[in-house]
Design a protein around this motif. Sequence first.
Motif, short mmCIF file in Angstrom:
data_model
loop_
_atom_site.label_atom_id
_atom_site.label_comp_id
_atom_site.label_asym_id
_atom_site.label_seq_id
_atom_site.Cartn_x
_atom_site.Cartn_y
_atom_site.Cartn_z
N ILE A 1 -46.42 54.54 -2.02
CA ILE A 1 -45.65 55.43 -2.89
C ILE A 1 -44.12 55.42 -2.37
O ILE A 1 -43.96 55.26 -1.34
CB ILE A 1 -45.97 57.02 -2.56
N ILE A 2 -43.32 55.28 -3.36
CA ILE A 2 -41.89 55.22 -2.88
C ILE A 2 -40.88 56.32 -3.68
O ILE A 2 -41.16 56.59 -4.82
CB ILE A 2 -41.17 53.86 -3.50
N ASP A 3 -39.97 56.90 -3.09
CA ASP A 3 -38.93 57.59 -3.52
C ASP A 3 -37.89 56.64 -4.01
O ASP A 3 -37.36 55.78 -3.26
CB ASP A 3 -38.22 58.52 -2.62
N GLY A 4 -37.67 56.77 -5.32
CA GLY A 4 -36.50 56.07 -5.94
C GLY A 4 -35.15 56.39 -5.03
O GLY A 4 -34.33 55.41 -4.80
N MET A 5 -35.04 57.47 -4.76
CA MET A 5 -33.93 57.91 -3.93
C MET A 5 -34.56 59.39 -3.31
O MET A 5 -35.21 60.04 -3.90
CB MET A 5 -32.62 58.19 -4.54
N THR A 6 -33.93 59.51 -2.12
CA THR A 6 -34.23 60.68 -1.61
C THR A 6 -32.84 61.50 -1.07
O THR A 6 -32.93 62.72 -1.23
CB THR A 6 -35.15 60.59 -0.19
N SER A 7 -32.10 60.93 -0.27
CA SER A 7 -30.86 61.43 0.11
C SER A 7 -29.80 61.96 -0.73
O SER A 7 -29.62 61.30 -1.74
CB SER A 7 -30.34 60.49 1.33
N GLU A 8 -29.13 62.89 -0.60
CA GLU A 8 -27.94 63.45 -1.42
C GLU A 8 -26.72 62.32 -1.25
O GLU A 8 -26.12 62.50 -2.34
CB GLU A 8 -27.55 64.79 -1.15
N ARG A 9 -26.78 61.50 -0.29
CA ARG A 9 -25.80 60.46 0.23
C ARG A 9 -26.15 59.18 -0.51
O ARG A 9 -25.02 58.45 -0.72
CB ARG A 9 -25.54 60.48 1.31
N GLY A 10 -27.45 59.02 -1.09
CA GLY A 10 -27.59 57.83 -1.80
C GLY A 10 -27.14 56.61 -1.11
O GLY A 10 -27.69 56.56 0.14
N ALA A 11 -26.84 55.77 -1.81
CA ALA A 11 -26.10 54.45 -1.03
C ALA A 11 -24.75 54.35 -0.96
O ALA A 11 -24.04 53.62 -0.95
CB ALA A 11 -26.89 53.33 -1.93
N TYR A 12 -24.18 55.87 -0.92
CA TYR A 12 -22.41 55.87 -0.54
C TYR A 12 -22.28 55.55 0.62
O TYR A 12 -23.11 56.02 1.76
CB TYR A 12 -22.07 57.12 -0.99
N GLY A 13 -21.32 54.99 1.06
CA GLY A 13 -20.89 54.73 2.57
C GLY A 13 -20.21 55.65 3.23
O GLY A 13 -19.66 56.65 2.30
#
Length: 704
Positions: free
Chosen positions: A133-145
């Motif tokens: 099972i995968i979360d397409g995204m989880t974090s509010e920061r996503g892939a932002y550096g």
Amino acid sequence: MDAAPVQTINLEVASESPLDFSSILPNPAITEDTRIIINNKGRLAFASTPHIPVRMLCASLGFNPAAGGFPDHSTADRYALQLRRHGYNCARFHFLDASLMFNRTKDFDYDPDVLDRVRYLMHALKENGIYWIIDGMTSERGAYGGYDDRWANVGDLRLRTHLENEAFGHWLRFQVDIFCTQNPYTGLVPFEDPALAVVVPFNENSLGFLSQVAFDQGGPVFQSLLQVPFNDWLLVKYGTTGALQTAWSWELQPNEQLENKTVALPANRYVMTARLRDLALFFVDTEVQTAAKMTDCLRAMGCRAVIAPYNNWPGVQTALSRQGQDAVTMNTYHDWIGDLSGQDSLQQTSSLTDNLAYMRLAASTRWAHRPFILTEYEHLFWNHFRYESGLALPAYAALQNWDILCRHGEGPIILAYGEDYPRKKSILPYTFALDPVAREGEMLAALLFRRGDVSGSTASVVTEMQTASSLVSGGGIDTREPDQVTILSLLTAIGQGSAPHQSGDVVIPSQRPFTTNADAVQFLRQNGILDATNPTDANAGVYVSDTKQLHLNSIDGILKVVTSQTEAIAFSGISNPVTLDALTINYATAGGLFAVSSLDGQSIANSRRLLIIYATDAQNTGMTFTDATEKTVTSYGALPVIIRVDHIGISLPYTDTWQISPVMLDGTVLAPITSGSGAMAAEIWTNTPTNGPTTYFLIERLQN
């Protein structure tokens, strides 16, 4: 408490030991034939055998760097093997984006070592027959550096993904980069891999929930980012400020104009007004459209897995958003803790005495005749009653015919005590791999739920879905099903639905016909779901499932589960002997969970090898609290884990020779501690004479 330190350091379960479930719960090879599909009954199944439902026990993999992060290749092989031996056939990748972007300063600049480890772990899991099972995204920061708070509820990406093209594009790029790029170890794109069972596009991103979180953190009742989109939506619906004034009557103020987008958001989320009703409908439309966009993008990238957005929030509003989905995912907790900021507090309450409210909450969100996936549940450490969840959740999940069960944590197992990482130096909330009480619950879940010791109900009670008009009453925007409806989940399988219903459904109309739990029980009796011999009595707090396998007494705080291959009881105390079927509990020194399960496929009466699971409480050495109630912790202490020393008296009606041996946490079987011939009457202690405490024992019946 009188306790003894755990002496077992190695926690890798030995092959063919009593704790190695890989032979009794074999994982088939993952191929196109065993790809997970939704069958015509709304259950998960293998593509080649769609008529046979598949129950999946899921390992939650939230590998926070503070807990060691994703394992290297050799450790991943050992870890995946251990998951298989523990009975898991599914694993969830959670906060993957946060791990990939940890300490990265540029957008989409993924840590190459972490990415390699993730890809190899996917391969290792697949080789062991464990789906993803995968979360397409989880974090509010996503892939932002440039962020160092990726595991905190800080940011607004989940909200903006609904509202802004840039944020949606950010989400989409991550899907392409990570899940639509070939994994060199499997040779396949993850989205196309038959090992991928379920995608949650963005974890816990329902708008009602996000607004509540922001409010709880000191923000406005509803985020200001919602105002312009809400005005745009109102303009489409009503056309002019005048029409809106007519619809809302006195609610619209003179300075509010649709044409310049100045109509304000509601000032109260709990008092239902026309303004709040329309905001709820705006949430529904926005969530439906966002879910459709995400699903279309995933399908365009070749994803054939089950896609199930909005895996939390149980209200009518979110239920309306889920109406068109193929499956429902949900998260639920008892005695929840939001963070570990120090002086952390919980309520120290039993889940049994509130009629398993957290399970019932989840059950009320299912759509009938569709898969249901519990992506997160937990009865959190250091609650003294957490032994209850190891029996209650898998038993009722099985009764409800749920498809996937996932206890939430940073990882369900560890390979050894003593790893030098901050979150592995003591048991903490969400680190249940270190907690012997929670771990035994997962072992029992493998038998009750995945093996199928607890039968699913053959009934189908469908609560007619409430319409948008239901949002004008009840608990404001968070209006949800009342106890008088959710209580049915203790008795039979329930789900929401809308006409036309399926043949055999027992339908509860949208105007609920009962106002008390006793009325709900009577409804089931009148419709033939509970027969005349079922002893359910809501006024006495007694709820017995239609299968007769589950028996809850919420006043006494006792849950009994009686099946052919497992007999188990969770209790806050035993004042008089309690007989299940073969098993009798004569006495116990403290509350706990006690279970006897067959390991050879035979019934309890005929089995020659049976596993005892006995758990009471465990803490860290040196753990301290503000007072004797142990509600607020002042120090979590450190390893070694200490297990409370308790004992219990049991009886089994045997006629042959038998012996009972302790089984240590790695599966090692010690010399017998007691033996006899004929009817068994034994006393079991959580502490062994020489090897420290354990939660497992082995009964062997010998040939005379």
